[in-house]
Scaffold this active site. Structure first.
Site, mmCIF file in Angstrom:
data_model
loop_
_atom_site.group_PDB
_atom_site.id
_atom_site.type_symbol
_atom_site.label_atom_id
_atom_site.label_comp_id
_atom_site.label_asym_id
_atom_site.label_seq_id
_atom_site.Cartn_x
_atom_site.Cartn_y
_atom_site.Cartn_z
ATOM 1 N N GLY A 103 -0.440 15.323 5.284
ATOM 2 C CA GLY A 103 0.204 16.258 3.832
ATOM 3 C C GLY A 103 1.630 15.624 3.548
ATOM 4 N N LYS A 137 -1.876 4.272 15.530
ATOM 5 C CA LYS A 137 -1.350 6.256 16.039
ATOM 6 C C LYS A 137 -1.449 6.138 17.522
ATOM 7 C CE LYS A 137 -1.837 8.807 11.466
ATOM 8 N NZ LYS A 137 -2.197 9.348 11.101
ATOM 9 N N GLU A 161 8.851 9.255 14.024
ATOM 10 C CA GLU A 161 8.241 11.046 14.306
ATOM 11 C C GLU A 161 7.247 10.809 13.453
ATOM 12 O OE1 GLU A 161 8.373 13.728 16.561
ATOM 13 O OE2 GLU A 161 6.726 13.530 16.012
ATOM 14 N N GLY A 205 -3.874 14.444 -0.959
ATOM 15 C CA GLY A 205 -2.436 13.243 -0.640
ATOM 16 C C GLY A 205 -2.842 13.045 1.178
HETATM 17 P P1 NAP Z 1 2.194 6.783 -1.384
HETATM 18 O O1 NAP Z 1 1.709 8.066 -2.368
HETATM 19 O O2 NAP Z 1 1.129 5.765 -2.023
HETATM 20 O O3 NAP Z 1 3.260 6.560 -1.653
HETATM 21 C C1 NAP Z 1 4.404 5.434 -2.279
HETATM 22 C C2 NAP Z 1 5.237 5.197 -2.365
HETATM 23 O O4 NAP Z 1 5.543 4.281 -2.135
HETATM 24 C C3 NAP Z 1 5.488 5.228 -3.808
HETATM 25 O O5 NAP Z 1 6.186 5.549 -4.198
HETATM 26 C C4 NAP Z 1 4.885 2.921 -4.331
HETATM 27 O O6 NAP Z 1 5.667 3.485 -5.325
HETATM 28 C C5 NAP Z 1 6.225 2.447 -3.377
HETATM 29 N N1 NAP Z 1 5.535 1.502 -3.057
HETATM 30 C C6 NAP Z 1 4.682 1.203 -2.520
HETATM 31 N N2 NAP Z 1 5.601 -0.069 -2.378
HETATM 32 C C7 NAP Z 1 6.308 -0.848 -2.625
HETATM 33 C C8 NAP Z 1 7.808 -1.795 -2.898
HETATM 34 N N3 NAP Z 1 7.083 -3.131 -2.670
HETATM 35 N N4 NAP Z 1 8.365 -1.260 -3.125
HETATM 36 C C9 NAP Z 1 8.998 -0.162 -3.604
HETATM 37 N N5 NAP Z 1 8.123 1.325 -3.378
HETATM 38 C C10 NAP Z 1 6.956 0.533 -3.244
HETATM 39 O O7 NAP Z 1 1.705 7.072 0.331
HETATM 40 P P2 NAP Z 1 1.882 8.006 1.547
HETATM 41 O O8 NAP Z 1 1.241 8.847 1.054
HETATM 42 O O9 NAP Z 1 3.642 8.791 0.537
HETATM 43 O O10 NAP Z 1 2.579 7.176 2.414
HETATM 44 C C11 NAP Z 1 3.464 6.380 2.314
HETATM 45 C C12 NAP Z 1 3.629 6.002 4.079
HETATM 46 O O11 NAP Z 1 3.477 7.330 5.124
HETATM 47 C C13 NAP Z 1 2.821 5.141 4.721
HETATM 48 O O12 NAP Z 1 2.872 3.970 5.506
HETATM 49 C C14 NAP Z 1 1.495 6.232 5.355
HETATM 50 O O13 NAP Z 1 1.017 5.368 5.951
HETATM 51 C C15 NAP Z 1 2.617 6.976 5.822
HETATM 52 N N6 NAP Z 1 2.306 8.397 5.871
HETATM 53 C C16 NAP Z 1 1.316 9.279 4.980
HETATM 54 C C17 NAP Z 1 1.014 10.516 5.128
HETATM 55 C C18 NAP Z 1 0.336 11.562 4.241
HETATM 56 O O14 NAP Z 1 0.174 12.666 4.860
HETATM 57 N N7 NAP Z 1 -0.265 11.131 2.913
HETATM 58 C C19 NAP Z 1 0.742 12.036 6.667
HETATM 59 C C20 NAP Z 1 2.172 10.200 7.514
HETATM 60 C C21 NAP Z 1 2.741 9.372 7.400
HETATM 61 P P3 NAP Z 1 5.506 3.720 -7.013
HETATM 62 O O15 NAP Z 1 5.480 5.222 -6.736
HETATM 63 O O16 NAP Z 1 5.778 3.048 -7.828
HETATM 64 O O17 NAP Z 1 4.021 3.404 -6.855
HETATM 65 N N1 HSE Z 2 -3.779 8.883 6.433
HETATM 66 C C1 HSE Z 2 -3.325 9.798 7.958
HETATM 67 C C2 HSE Z 2 -3.927 11.022 8.286
HETATM 68 C C3 HSE Z 2 -2.005 10.269 7.000
HETATM 69 O O1 HSE Z 2 -4.972 10.817 7.256
HETATM 70 O O2 HSE Z 2 -3.911 11.332 9.121
HETATM 71 C C4 HSE Z 2 -1.474 10.926 8.279
HETATM 72 O O3 HSE Z 2 -0.942 9.892 8.783
#
Ligand code: NAP
Ligand code: HSE
Length: 409
Positions: free
Chosen positions: A299, A202, A126, A184
């Site tokens: 976010g 997406k 989701e 973020g």
């Molecule tokens: P982020 O802040 O960069 O966090 C990534 C996390 O994954 C960190 O804790 C990192 O560890 C860990 N990590 C990365 N590579 C790893 C590995 N090989 N083994 C173990 N841990 C690992 O990224 P995020 O924004 O949370 O995004 C995470 C996912 O959610 C992505 O697929 C993104 O597309 C998706 N997403 C993000 C958002 C958003 O608004 N940010 C919204 C929807 C979906 P460290 O802490 O040690 O660096």
């Molecule tokens: N980087 C993505 C965005 C995070 O800005 O929409 C949410 O999937």
């Protein structure tokens, strides 16, 4: 007891951790079991973590796997590997995986879903589409037999936030990108946002839900906002259109088709007023006419909310797929006109093009950097065509130029 393993503890992972703790009692009431976050896997041992964590934190995959017999895994690390191998391993053991990783779902979703089915478990994603909007589980849960002919939307929060700030507050690209990263919203590599890859993942995921199967990547076109120059936006605005990165998928004659492209929206189009990090999704179909979903597209809190709800939804629901019919619908294009932007040096080439092709130019606007022309979109063009969504007769009537060359507009 539900033992939870959390892979990734960044923006999303830490949000999931907090959200699970905040709603522990509600989850217990719903699922009749306590939850425990047993272990967290991260990458960087040295990183200082803001949250005080009451769980086993490790950078070792082997250690993580050995710490508990998990009942569910939340994956929030991003990218294909090692996320794919990690996910596959747990699904093969019959352990459900909840993911926010749209790149992984779009590229490997078909295999991972098959693995989940083969091992009588589920793969929930989701949060991978439109952050906080519950679109995937609406499609799986309450739109299970509703025919859908087209799905479109603004699916990237980062670029929508940036475009809004740049247009409404006249801020520069680099500054607003940095802000989107600090908030973020952006991907680890923001090229994914800017070049339209994120929205492309997406819309491919949404098309799988809406049309019942994974379509080949070659059926989906992609162009990011980097192709749009300031003066294009200015010309669009002068004629009353808002520029947005629009993603769309529909049933074409030879299968499902899709695209991601910057487009110009008439102000009365519902998606034209989707501002900031907000995402908007439109579903079209005979019985629903048009359903609109709006909400935060990125976010920490919104995404974590989706991941936790995704888990609860799948634990509580018996059916988790839409029943789509294999009808051959050849949908018409959703727009009839487009903008082309012509630098002064290419004006003669553009004049020759419209003359040769017999194109009636509808409107033009001159800018010191070039000209924006509104043309019918049913012609091939040597210039990039940017779709115009909505009724072009609602545009602002600015003084037209060079009308002598084209006749009356
Ligand atoms: P982020 O802040 O960069 O966090 C990534 C996390 O994954 C960190 O804790 C990192 O560890 C860990 N990590 C990365 N590579 C790893 C590995 N090989 N083994 C173990 N841990 C690992 O990224 P995020 O924004 O949370 O995004 C995470 C996912 O959610 C992505 O697929 C993104 O597309 C998706 N997403 C993000 C958002 C958003 O608004 N940010 C919204 C929807 C979906 P460290 O802490 O040690 O660096
Ligand atoms: N980087 C993505 C965005 C995070 O800005 O929409 C949410 O999937």
């Amino acid at each position: 007891m539900i033992r939870i393993g959390l892979i990734g503890f960044g923006t999303v992972g830490s949000g999931v951790y907090e959200r699970l703790l905040q709603t522990k009692d509600q989850i217990k009431q719903l699922l009749k079991k306590d939850i425990e976050i047993s272990a967290i896997l991260v990458k960087d041992k040295q990183k200082r973590r803001a949250e005080k964590v009451d769980a086993f934190v490790t950078t070792s995959w082997e250690e993580f796997c050995g710490i508990a017999k998990f009942d569910v895994i939340f994956e929030a690390i991003g990218g294909i590997e090692p996320a794919f191998s990690y996910t596959a391993k747990w699904l093969e053991k019959g352990v459900p995986v909840i993911s926010a990783n749209k790149k992984l779902v779009a590229e490997k979703g078909e295999i991972l879903e098959q693995l989940a089915t083969a091992h009588s478990t589920y793969y929930g994603y989701e949060a991978a589409v439109a952050g906080g909007i519950p679109i995937i589980n609406s499609l799986k849960g309450t739109l299970t037999t509703t025919p859908i002919t087209r799905v479109s939307g603004i699916l990237n929060g980062t670029t929508n936030y940036m475009l809004t700030e740049m247009i409404e507050n006249h801020r520069c690209f680099t500054e607003v990108l940095l802000e989107a990263q600090e908030l973020g919203y952006a991907e680890a590599d923001p090229t994914d946002d800017i070049e339209g890859f994120d929205a492309w993942y997406k819309i491919r995921i949404l098309s799988r839900l809406c049309f019942g199967k994974w379509s080949p990547v070659t059926s989906f076109y992609r162009k990011g906002v980097s192709s749009i120059e300031d003066w294009h936006v200015e010309v669009g605005e002068r004629l009353g259109f808002k520029v947005k990165l629009v993603a769309e998928a529909w049933r074409g004659e030879s299968g499902v088709k899709g695209r991601v492209t910057p487009a110009f929206l008439s102000p009365i189009e519902p998606l034209a007023n989707v501002r900031g990090v907000t995402n908007g999704i439109s579903l079209e179909g005979e019985s629903i006419d048009q359903l609109l979903f709006l909400g935060p597209g990125a976010g920490k809190e919104a995404t974590a909310n989706s991941m936790v709800e995704d888990f609860i939804f799948h634990e509580r629901s018996t059916s988790a797929w839409r029943n789509t019919k294999e009808e051959k619908w050849d949908m018409e294009e959703s727009f009839t006109h487009a903008f082309v932007f012509i630098n002064h040096s290419e004006r003669n080439k553009a004049l020759e093009w419209v003359k040769q092709a017999g194109i009636a130019v509808i409107d033009t606007y001159a800018h010191h950097e070039g000209e924006g022309w509104i043309v019918p979109s049913n012609h091939s063009s040597p210039f990039e065509m940017y779709p115009i969504y909505g009724d072009i007769s609602t545009r602002k009537r600015e003084k037209t130029i060079h009308s002598a060359q084209f006749g009356a507009f």
